[in-house]
Design a protein around this motif. Structure first.
Motif, mmCIF file in Angstrom:
data_model
loop_
_atom_site.group_PDB
_atom_site.id
_atom_site.type_symbol
_atom_site.label_atom_id
_atom_site.label_comp_id
_atom_site.label_asym_id
_atom_site.label_seq_id
_atom_site.Cartn_x
_atom_site.Cartn_y
_atom_site.Cartn_z
ATOM 1 N N TYR A 1 -0.312 1.013 -5.581
ATOM 2 C CA TYR A 1 -1.030 2.100 -6.249
ATOM 3 C C TYR A 1 -0.479 2.265 -7.655
ATOM 4 C CZ TYR A 1 -3.164 3.647 -1.875
ATOM 5 O OH TYR A 1 -3.915 3.722 -0.728
ATOM 6 N N PHE B 1 -5.724 3.307 -6.029
ATOM 7 C CA PHE B 1 -5.527 2.119 -5.206
ATOM 8 C C PHE B 1 -5.740 0.839 -6.007
ATOM 9 C CE2 PHE B 1 -5.519 -0.437 -1.474
ATOM 10 C CZ PHE B 1 -6.579 -1.321 -1.564
ATOM 11 N N GLN C 1 -4.408 -3.858 -1.098
ATOM 12 C CA GLN C 1 -3.704 -3.817 0.169
ATOM 13 C C GLN C 1 -3.637 -5.236 0.737
ATOM 14 O OE1 GLN C 1 -4.668 -2.560 4.499
ATOM 15 N NE2 GLN C 1 -3.862 -0.703 3.557
ATOM 16 N N ARG D 1 -6.659 -7.381 1.933
ATOM 17 C CA ARG D 1 -7.638 -6.660 2.746
ATOM 18 C C ARG D 1 -8.459 -5.687 1.913
ATOM 19 N NH1 ARG D 1 -5.678 -4.756 8.693
ATOM 20 N NH2 ARG D 1 -4.697 -3.074 7.538
ATOM 21 N N ARG E 1 -9.237 -4.351 -2.453
ATOM 22 C CA ARG E 1 -8.941 -4.398 -3.882
ATOM 23 C C ARG E 1 -9.627 -3.208 -4.528
ATOM 24 N NH1 ARG E 1 -8.576 -8.323 -8.511
ATOM 25 N NH2 ARG E 1 -7.746 -9.836 -7.022
ATOM 26 N N GLY E 2 -8.892 -2.492 -5.352
ATOM 27 C CA GLY E 2 -9.460 -1.353 -6.058
ATOM 28 C C GLY E 2 -10.154 -1.788 -7.333
ATOM 29 N N LEU F 1 3.418 2.269 -7.523
ATOM 30 C CA LEU F 1 3.955 2.621 -6.217
ATOM 31 C C LEU F 1 3.566 1.579 -5.183
ATOM 32 C CD1 LEU F 1 2.919 6.355 -6.402
ATOM 33 C CD2 LEU F 1 5.285 5.566 -6.264
ATOM 34 N N GLY G 1 -1.544 -0.969 8.160
ATOM 35 C CA GLY G 1 -2.408 -0.722 7.015
ATOM 36 C C GLY G 1 -3.245 0.528 7.164
ATOM 37 N N GLU G 2 -3.083 1.240 8.261
ATOM 38 C CA GLU G 2 -3.786 2.499 8.470
ATOM 39 C C GLU G 2 -2.764 3.562 8.828
ATOM 40 O OE1 GLU G 2 -7.994 0.704 10.112
ATOM 41 O OE2 GLU G 2 -6.446 1.218 11.547
ATOM 42 N N TYR H 1 1.324 6.415 5.175
ATOM 43 C CA TYR H 1 2.042 5.386 4.452
ATOM 44 C C TYR H 1 3.410 5.895 4.022
ATOM 45 C CZ TYR H 1 -2.503 3.085 4.069
ATOM 46 O OH TYR H 1 -3.699 2.480 4.354
ATOM 47 N N PHE I 1 6.027 5.467 1.052
ATOM 48 C CA PHE I 1 6.066 4.977 -0.318
ATOM 49 C C PHE I 1 7.485 4.664 -0.760
ATOM 50 C CE2 PHE I 1 1.874 5.421 -2.244
ATOM 51 C CZ PHE I 1 1.197 6.126 -1.261
#
Lengths: 109, 112
Positions: free
Chosen positions: B35, B45, B48, B55, B57-58, B90, B97-98, B101, B103
């Motif tokens: 992030y 984001f 990931q 999985r 992409r922002g 970050l 992945g769910e 999280y 950091f």
């Protein structure tokens, strides 16, 4: 695209007063997460809400997830100096989080 | 147990340069997310990774790339740095992945 709005941007309270931050999403959320970030720090996970109408408590913190799963709130009772920081909500979208802009809790001297 | 570790903690780069940021997730966590957080805003984001595969992409330009290694650590690369890339980067890890999280403390990148 999906947006998460969070209000207010700042809240000044006297120590001992209550604090509330509100989060609204433009779309239905599968779940919502709350994080706290202290000044100069990194986000720390507080809780995840998944079910419609869910209410969860952590000591003086109460988290709510709306019936339509589009809004959420965090309420802190009787704030303490250790509560200072920015509180973020974040909605899950597939494998990413869409974050609100945060509400900064400031304790008046 | 060690948390999520990021290196370096601070970095100053010149416009046009390239930078590599590193992240080691919590032991047992197979997912790493990246992030970008600009001062006064919520994190945005970037990527990931899970089990070495991208999985998600922002909305970031192709100058941003990442990868995940067999030991689940990850690198974020940014090419052709712009002043607007100055931010706190970050890294967050989670088992799948769910869910919530964890950091790291972040890498503060300043582009001059």
């Amino acid at each position: 695209g999906q947006q998460v709005m969070q209000i207010p941007q700042y809240q000044h309270v006297q120590e001992g007063e209550d604090f509330t931050t509100y989060c609204n999403s433009s779309t239905t959320l599968s779940n919502i997460q709350w994080y706290k970030q202290r000044p100069g720090g990194h986000p720390v996970f507080l809780i995840q809400l998944v079910k419609s109408g869910e209410v969860k408590k952590q000591k003086r913190l109460t988290f709510q997830f709306g019936e339509a799963k589009k809004n959420s709130s965090l309420h802190i009772t009787a704030t303490q100096t250790t509560d200072v920081g920015t509180y973020f909500c974040a909605g899950s979208k597939v494998y990413q989080l869409i974050w609100g802009a945060g509400t900064k809790l400031i304790i008046k001297p | 147990d060690a948390g999520v570790t990021q290196s370096p903690t601070h970095l100053i780069k010149t416009r046009g340069q390239q930078v590599t940021l590193r992240c080691s997730p919590i032991s047992g966590h197979k997912s790493v997310s990246w992030y970008q957080q600009v001062l006064g805003q919520g994190p945005q984001f970037i990527f990931q990774y899970y089990e070495k595969e991208e999985r998600g992409r922002g909305n970031f330009p192709d100058r941003f790339s990442a990868r995940q290694f067999p030991n689940y650590s990850s690198e974020l690369n940014v090419n052709a740095l712009l002043l607007g890339d100055s931010a706190l980067y970050l890294c967050a890890s989670s088992p799948t992945g769910e869910g919530g999280y964890t950091f790291g403390s972040g890498t503060r990148l300043t582009v001059v």
